[in-house]
Design a protein around this motif. Structure first.
Motif, short mmCIF file in Angstrom:
data_model
loop_
_atom_site.label_atom_id
_atom_site.label_comp_id
_atom_site.label_asym_id
_atom_site.label_seq_id
_atom_site.Cartn_x
_atom_site.Cartn_y
_atom_site.Cartn_z
N ILE A 68 0.82 -1.10 -0.10
CA ILE A 68 0.13 -0.07 -0.06
C ILE A 68 0.91 1.31 0.09
O ILE A 68 1.95 1.21 0.47
CB ILE A 68 -1.04 -0.01 1.28
N ALA A 69 0.19 2.52 -0.34
CA ALA A 69 0.77 3.67 -0.36
C ALA A 69 0.60 4.09 0.94
O ALA A 69 -0.74 4.03 1.37
CB ALA A 69 0.30 4.57 -1.31
N LEU A 70 1.31 4.75 1.86
CA LEU A 70 0.94 5.25 3.17
C LEU A 70 -0.16 6.31 3.17
O LEU A 70 -0.31 7.18 2.35
CB LEU A 70 2.27 5.91 3.75
N PRO A 71 -1.03 5.97 4.05
CA PRO A 71 -2.27 7.01 4.31
C PRO A 71 -1.63 8.16 4.59
O PRO A 71 -0.22 8.59 5.02
CB PRO A 71 -3.25 6.40 5.16
N ALA A 72 -2.47 9.40 4.55
CA ALA A 72 -2.12 10.56 5.12
C ALA A 72 -1.79 10.80 6.35
O ALA A 72 -0.92 11.34 6.86
CB ALA A 72 -3.12 11.77 4.50
N HIS A 75 -0.25 6.98 10.89
CA HIS A 75 1.13 5.96 10.38
C HIS A 75 1.31 5.42 12.05
O HIS A 75 1.60 4.23 11.68
CB HIS A 75 2.30 6.85 10.19
N GLU A 76 1.27 5.87 13.01
CA GLU A 76 1.68 4.89 14.14
C GLU A 76 0.87 3.91 14.42
O GLU A 76 1.81 2.77 14.67
CB GLU A 76 1.84 6.10 15.60
N ALA A 77 -0.55 4.02 14.23
CA ALA A 77 -1.38 2.76 14.20
C ALA A 77 -0.95 1.79 13.39
O ALA A 77 -0.93 0.47 13.52
CB ALA A 77 -2.86 3.22 14.30
N ARG A 80 2.42 -0.02 14.29
CA ARG A 80 2.18 -0.92 15.09
C ARG A 80 1.41 -2.02 14.75
O ARG A 80 2.16 -3.24 15.11
CB ARG A 80 1.60 -0.21 16.26
N HIS A 81 0.62 -1.91 13.67
CA HIS A 81 -0.19 -3.12 13.35
C HIS A 81 0.76 -4.25 12.56
O HIS A 81 0.93 -5.26 12.50
CB HIS A 81 -1.28 -2.84 12.38
N LEU A 82 1.38 -3.24 11.58
CA LEU A 82 2.56 -4.06 10.92
C LEU A 82 3.49 -4.89 11.55
O LEU A 82 4.08 -5.88 11.35
CB LEU A 82 3.13 -3.14 9.74
N LEU A 83 4.12 -4.16 12.69
CA LEU A 83 5.02 -4.80 13.33
C LEU A 83 4.41 -6.06 14.27
O LEU A 83 5.12 -7.20 14.50
CB LEU A 83 5.64 -3.95 14.49
N GLU A 84 3.12 -5.88 14.71
CA GLU A 84 2.49 -7.05 15.30
C GLU A 84 2.31 -8.12 14.25
O GLU A 84 2.32 -9.36 14.69
CB GLU A 84 1.10 -6.69 15.99
N LEU A 85 1.77 -7.89 13.05
CA LEU A 85 1.80 -8.89 12.10
C LEU A 85 3.24 -9.77 11.64
O LEU A 85 3.22 -10.83 11.70
CB LEU A 85 1.36 -8.24 10.85
N ARG A 135 -6.97 -5.32 3.26
CA ARG A 135 -7.22 -5.10 4.78
C ARG A 135 -6.57 -4.09 5.32
O ARG A 135 -7.17 -3.30 5.95
CB ARG A 135 -6.50 -6.35 5.45
N LEU A 136 -5.52 -3.64 4.93
CA LEU A 136 -4.66 -2.49 5.41
C LEU A 136 -5.27 -1.19 4.97
O LEU A 136 -5.44 -0.21 5.48
CB LEU A 136 -3.21 -2.41 5.15
N VAL A 137 -5.77 -1.29 3.60
CA VAL A 137 -6.29 -0.06 3.21
C VAL A 137 -7.79 0.21 3.86
O VAL A 137 -8.16 1.26 4.53
CB VAL A 137 -6.52 -0.03 1.80
N GLN A 138 -8.35 -1.14 4.00
CA GLN A 138 -9.74 -0.84 4.90
C GLN A 138 -9.53 -0.34 6.16
O GLN A 138 -10.24 0.42 6.62
CB GLN A 138 -10.19 -2.23 4.88
N ALA A 139 -8.67 -0.86 6.87
CA ALA A 139 -8.31 -0.58 8.42
C ALA A 139 -7.74 0.88 8.79
O ALA A 139 -7.84 1.50 9.43
CB ALA A 139 -7.42 -1.50 9.06
N PHE A 140 -6.60 1.13 7.53
CA PHE A 140 -6.00 2.49 7.85
C PHE A 140 -6.11 3.52 6.72
O PHE A 140 -5.24 4.62 6.97
CB PHE A 140 -4.36 2.11 8.02
N GLY A 141 -6.56 3.15 5.83
CA GLY A 141 -6.90 4.17 4.62
C GLY A 141 -5.43 4.00 3.51
O GLY A 141 -4.93 2.99 3.41
#
Length: 149
Positions: A68-72, A75-77, A80-85, A135-141
């Motif tokens: 994904i391209a980073l949302p605007a 980022h912190e959330a 954190r989610h990526l590190l947990e994954l 999943r990431l776009v839906q959850a984080f934009g």
């Protein structure tokens, strides 16, 4: 090291052929220290690379895909989610950042590599990228890397 690079390159090409991909058409780079191929699996664009690293006297197989391209914001959330994954059992794959993109990556030394391992790396990394982009776009934009112009 040249022999290992050459044999690994041939192994990747044979694996791509087994997966129904024309290795010649998919090849995007072919020089003495790196050979790379691109392929699309679902919504994920995947890059498979064989790289000689003379400073390490080693050859590596790397499979990577922008997710994904980073949302605007937020980022912190997301981070954190990526590190947990990453610690939750992605099995020889991890998320990281390249510029403003989240990427999925799998890499290993080429010594002792066989076709089943190459195939597993390509299939698994492709599935991770193809599953988590939505999943990431839906959850984080943000937007899927494959949708980015």
């Amino acid at each position: 090291m040249d022999a290992l690079f050459s044999s690994t390159r041939k192994l990747v090409e044979a694996t791509l052929t087994k997966l129904g991909i024309d290795a010649e058409t998919a090849r995007v780079k072919d020089d003495p220290e790196q050979a790379s191929w691109t392929l699309v699996r679902g919504s994920a664009a995947v890059v498979v690379s064989v790289t000689a690293r003379p400073e390490q006297n080693a050859v590596f197989l790397r499979v990577a895909a922008p997710v994904i391209a980073l949302p605007a914001s937020g980022h912190e959330a997301l981070f954190r989610h990526l590190l947990e994954l990453n610690t939750a059992g992605l099995a020889n794959a991890a998320f990281g950042l390249i510029g403003d993109r989240v990427v999925a990556v799998s890499e290993r030394p080429a010594g002792g590599l066989d076709q089943s391992e190459v195939e597993q790396m390509i299939r698994h990394l492709s599935a991770v990228a193809d599953t988590y982009d939505d999943r990431l776009v839906q959850a984080f934009g943000g937007q899927r890397a494959s949708d980015r112009a």
